[in-house]
Design a protein around this motif. Structure first.
Motif, mmCIF file in Angstrom:
data_model
loop_
_atom_site.group_PDB
_atom_site.id
_atom_site.type_symbol
_atom_site.label_atom_id
_atom_site.label_comp_id
_atom_site.label_asym_id
_atom_site.label_seq_id
_atom_site.Cartn_x
_atom_site.Cartn_y
_atom_site.Cartn_z
ATOM 1 N N PRO A 118 0.834 -1.208 0.000
ATOM 2 C CA PRO A 118 0.000 0.000 0.000
ATOM 3 C C PRO A 118 0.865 1.254 0.000
ATOM 4 C CG PRO A 118 0.073 -0.978 2.185
ATOM 5 C CD PRO A 118 0.763 -1.946 1.266
ATOM 6 N N LEU A 119 0.346 2.278 -0.603
ATOM 7 C CA LEU A 119 1.014 3.574 -0.581
ATOM 8 C C LEU A 119 0.825 4.189 0.794
ATOM 9 C CD1 LEU A 119 2.383 6.057 -1.838
ATOM 10 C CD2 LEU A 119 0.141 6.739 -2.718
ATOM 11 N N LYS A 120 1.917 4.454 1.464
ATOM 12 C CA LYS A 120 1.859 5.081 2.789
ATOM 13 C C LYS A 120 1.841 6.594 2.591
ATOM 14 C CE LYS A 120 4.155 1.271 5.169
ATOM 15 N NZ LYS A 120 4.205 0.372 3.997
ATOM 16 N N ASP A 162 -7.550 -0.637 0.783
ATOM 17 C CA ASP A 162 -6.269 -1.211 1.186
ATOM 18 C C ASP A 162 -5.130 -0.899 0.222
ATOM 19 O OD1 ASP A 162 -6.914 -2.836 -0.945
ATOM 20 O OD2 ASP A 162 -7.142 -4.670 0.231
ATOM 21 N N GLN A 163 -5.399 -0.056 -0.780
ATOM 22 C CA GLN A 163 -4.297 0.419 -1.625
ATOM 23 C C GLN A 163 -3.447 1.474 -0.920
ATOM 24 O OE1 GLN A 163 -5.230 1.083 -6.001
ATOM 25 N NE2 GLN A 163 -7.286 1.100 -5.154
ATOM 26 N N VAL A 164 -3.987 2.029 0.170
ATOM 27 C CA VAL A 164 -3.274 3.092 0.885
ATOM 28 C C VAL A 164 -3.298 2.835 2.383
ATOM 29 C CG1 VAL A 164 -3.862 4.802 -0.885
ATOM 30 C CG2 VAL A 164 -5.318 4.581 1.141
ATOM 31 N N GLU A 165 -2.321 3.417 3.057
ATOM 32 C CA GLU A 165 -2.331 3.510 4.515
ATOM 33 C C GLU A 165 -1.995 4.958 4.848
ATOM 34 O OE1 GLU A 165 0.198 0.742 6.487
ATOM 35 O OE2 GLU A 165 -0.586 -1.001 5.389
ATOM 36 N N THR A 166 -2.808 5.600 5.642
ATOM 37 C CA THR A 166 -2.560 7.001 5.968
ATOM 38 C C THR A 166 -2.211 7.175 7.439
ATOM 39 O OG1 THR A 166 -4.788 7.708 6.625
ATOM 40 C CG2 THR A 166 -4.328 7.592 4.251
ATOM 41 N N SER A 167 -1.459 8.201 7.712
ATOM 42 C CA SER A 167 -1.171 8.612 9.084
ATOM 43 C C SER A 167 -1.167 10.128 9.123
ATOM 44 C CB SER A 167 0.172 8.068 9.559
ATOM 45 O OG SER A 167 1.221 8.597 8.783
ATOM 46 N N PHE A 168 -1.276 10.683 10.310
ATOM 47 C CA PHE A 168 -1.214 12.137 10.435
ATOM 48 C C PHE A 168 -0.519 12.517 11.722
ATOM 49 C CE2 PHE A 168 -5.231 11.050 12.516
ATOM 50 C CZ PHE A 168 -5.203 11.819 13.675
ATOM 51 N N VAL A 169 0.071 13.701 11.707
ATOM 52 C CA VAL A 169 0.633 14.305 12.906
ATOM 53 C C VAL A 169 -0.017 15.670 13.049
ATOM 54 C CG1 VAL A 169 2.732 14.882 14.166
ATOM 55 C CG2 VAL A 169 2.815 13.139 12.364
ATOM 56 N N GLU A 170 -0.624 15.919 14.186
ATOM 57 C CA GLU A 170 -1.359 17.169 14.395
ATOM 58 C C GLU A 170 -0.601 18.076 15.356
ATOM 59 O OE1 GLU A 170 -4.295 14.775 17.475
ATOM 60 O OE2 GLU A 170 -5.175 16.287 16.171
ATOM 61 N N ARG A 222 -4.712 13.364 -6.531
ATOM 62 C CA ARG A 222 -3.268 13.268 -6.420
ATOM 63 C C ARG A 222 -2.822 11.870 -5.983
ATOM 64 N NH1 ARG A 222 -0.693 16.464 -9.384
ATOM 65 N NH2 ARG A 222 1.087 16.657 -7.954
ATOM 66 N N VAL A 223 -3.582 11.250 -5.120
ATOM 67 C CA VAL A 223 -3.260 9.888 -4.701
ATOM 68 C C VAL A 223 -3.402 8.928 -5.876
ATOM 69 C CG1 VAL A 223 -4.011 7.958 -3.252
ATOM 70 C CG2 VAL A 223 -3.767 10.250 -2.268
ATOM 71 N N LYS A 224 -4.450 9.108 -6.661
ATOM 72 C CA LYS A 224 -4.636 8.242 -7.829
ATOM 73 C C LYS A 224 -3.457 8.364 -8.792
ATOM 74 C CE LYS A 224 -8.046 6.794 -11.249
ATOM 75 N NZ LYS A 224 -7.011 6.470 -12.268
ATOM 76 N N LEU A 225 -2.986 9.588 -9.003
ATOM 77 C CA LEU A 225 -1.840 9.787 -9.883
ATOM 78 C C LEU A 225 -0.597 9.096 -9.324
ATOM 79 C CD1 LEU A 225 -2.349 13.545 -10.830
ATOM 80 C CD2 LEU A 225 -2.462 11.597 -12.399
ATOM 81 N N ALA A 226 -0.423 9.171 -8.010
ATOM 82 C CA ALA A 226 0.717 8.499 -7.399
ATOM 83 C C ALA A 226 0.610 6.986 -7.561
ATOM 84 C CB ALA A 226 0.813 8.870 -5.925
ATOM 85 N N LEU A 227 -0.582 6.450 -7.380
ATOM 86 C CA LEU A 227 -0.787 5.010 -7.536
ATOM 87 C C LEU A 227 -0.583 4.559 -8.978
ATOM 88 C CD1 LEU A 227 -3.962 4.586 -5.282
ATOM 89 C CD2 LEU A 227 -1.690 3.619 -4.815
ATOM 90 N N ASP A 228 -0.984 5.394 -9.919
ATOM 91 C CA ASP A 228 -0.911 5.029 -11.338
ATOM 92 C C ASP A 228 0.419 5.379 -11.995
ATOM 93 O OD1 ASP A 228 -3.492 4.142 -11.086
ATOM 94 O OD2 ASP A 228 -4.411 5.894 -12.037
#
Length: 364
Positions: A33-35, A66-74, A269-275
């Motif tokens: 997955p794209l992190k 499940d193609q991506v996993e995201t995280s964040f820092v606030e 933008r995520v789709k472009l990164a995946l493709d």
């Protein structure tokens, strides 16, 4: 600084075991997955700027599963702390990182240069690299619509504007609002209080109260908490929300909100990164693109105010109207934008002057 610790730790451990799956212009292996990391200047519960960016992150999760996993820092401070956080994301397997505040610009650029195989996107900045894109919204177009509403409802001809930092983004918002409002009501004046924070409910509330005490019967804000809306509701004045629909905090006071909708951009933008089609672009979307919206107008507004506001939205979307159509004068009365012209994007991006009708001196 608060961190989404569970998700961030899981992703960090996974990244330590395997290298980043993405390189500029390349596709990911199906199993990896794209992190994606998001860096926020405020808390995700601010009900404003950071909240809206996090809604975009959640939309990405829903869209790509499940193609991506995201995280964040606030709650990341602008400066050295930001560089540390961004670098940590870049070194723990994140292939795409969104940094979402103007003050993150230089830290993002520094980290991007150290990690050429990671894609970075910076919100509201202007510095780019082969692996660093920029994106922003034309919030000032929404301020134009807000100015029309304010001009119709003010009785004191005094508007209070709670501002964060004196950067061009905020200054042109004040300008767009004032220009639109004074074309309907030339006697209208705008008083600005700078709180030097994007998110500080206490300072925002104090500023709102001070402005009302000085005669303001409409409040605008370029800060992120709903505190000014709550004060407006308590004190019986009108207001405009920031970044998201804040009507629940002031059912009577809230006229509308200038809403930032980041979800479509993030998904694109995520789709472009995946493709494998991602590149370092510069995006500045407004009402026409849907990146900026107005929340539903309060039913207690005069019909004429709503009609004029809706007409302005249509005209801006079609290109018939610009927020800074001339003539536009500065505080001294000097014409900055002649009749028949409008302020260029270059002029907007560097705007460091108050328009006629704004009181006080712009901080240096």
């Amino acid at each position: 600084m608060r961190i989404n610790r569970r998700r961030f730790t899981q992703l960090s451990l996974a990244a330590a075991a395997t290298p980043a799956a993405f390189a500029i212009g390349g596709k990911a292996r199906a199993a990896d997955p794209l992190k994606i990391g998001f860096v926020y200047v405020g808390p995700i519960g601010d009900h404003g700027w950071t909240y809206q960016h996090d809604q975009g992150r959640l939309a990405v999760e829903e869209e790509f599963g499940d193609q991506v996993e995201t995280s964040f820092v606030e709650n990341v401070s602008e400066g050295a702390d930001a560089e540390r956080v961004i670098n940590q994301l870049a070194t723990t397997g994140h292939g795409l990182i969104f940094t979402t505040s103007f003050g993150f610009m230089n830290p993002t650029l520094k980290v991007a240069k150290r990690h050429p195989d990671v894609r970075f996107e910076h919100a509201t900045g202007y510095k780019r690299a082969d692996n660093l894109a920029t994106y922003a919204a034309r919030f000032y177009e929404g301020r134009t619509v807000s100015g029309i509403l304010a001009a119709h409802v003010t009785k004191t001809n005094t508007i209070g504007y709670i501002a964060s930092f004196p950067i061009p983004e905020v200054v042109r918002g004040i300008g767009a609002f004032t220009v639109a409002a004074r074309r309907i009501n030339p006697d209208l004046q705008v008083k600005v209080v700078w709180v030097n924070s994007w998110y500080d409910p206490g300072k925002e509330a104090d500023a709102a109260k001070a402005l009302i005490d000085q005669g303001a019967d409409v409040l605008l804000q370029h800060t992120d908490s709903p505190a000014p809306v709550q004060v407006a509701e308590e004190r019986g004045v009108k207001c405009v929300g920031q970044a998201s629909d804040m009507s629940r905090f002031g059912p009577t006071a809230h006229m509308t909100a200038v809403v930032d909708d980041w979800a479509p951009y993030y998904k694109e933008r995520v789709k472009l990164a995946l493709d494998g089609g991602w590149s370092a672009t510069d995006t500045w979307g407004g009402l026409a693109s849907g990146m900026v919206k107005l929340s539903p107008f309060n039913g207690n507004l005069p019909a004429e105010a709503i009609s004029d506001a809706e007409a302005a939205i249509a005209a801006i979307e079609s290109g018939e109207r610009h927020a800074f159509d001339g003539p536009v004068r500065d505080q001294s009365g000097t014409v900055r934008v002649p009749e028949g012209e409008h302020l260029s994007d270059e002029g907007l991006l560097g705007m460091d002057w108050y328009v006629e009708g704004v009181q006080g001196k712009l901080p240096g």
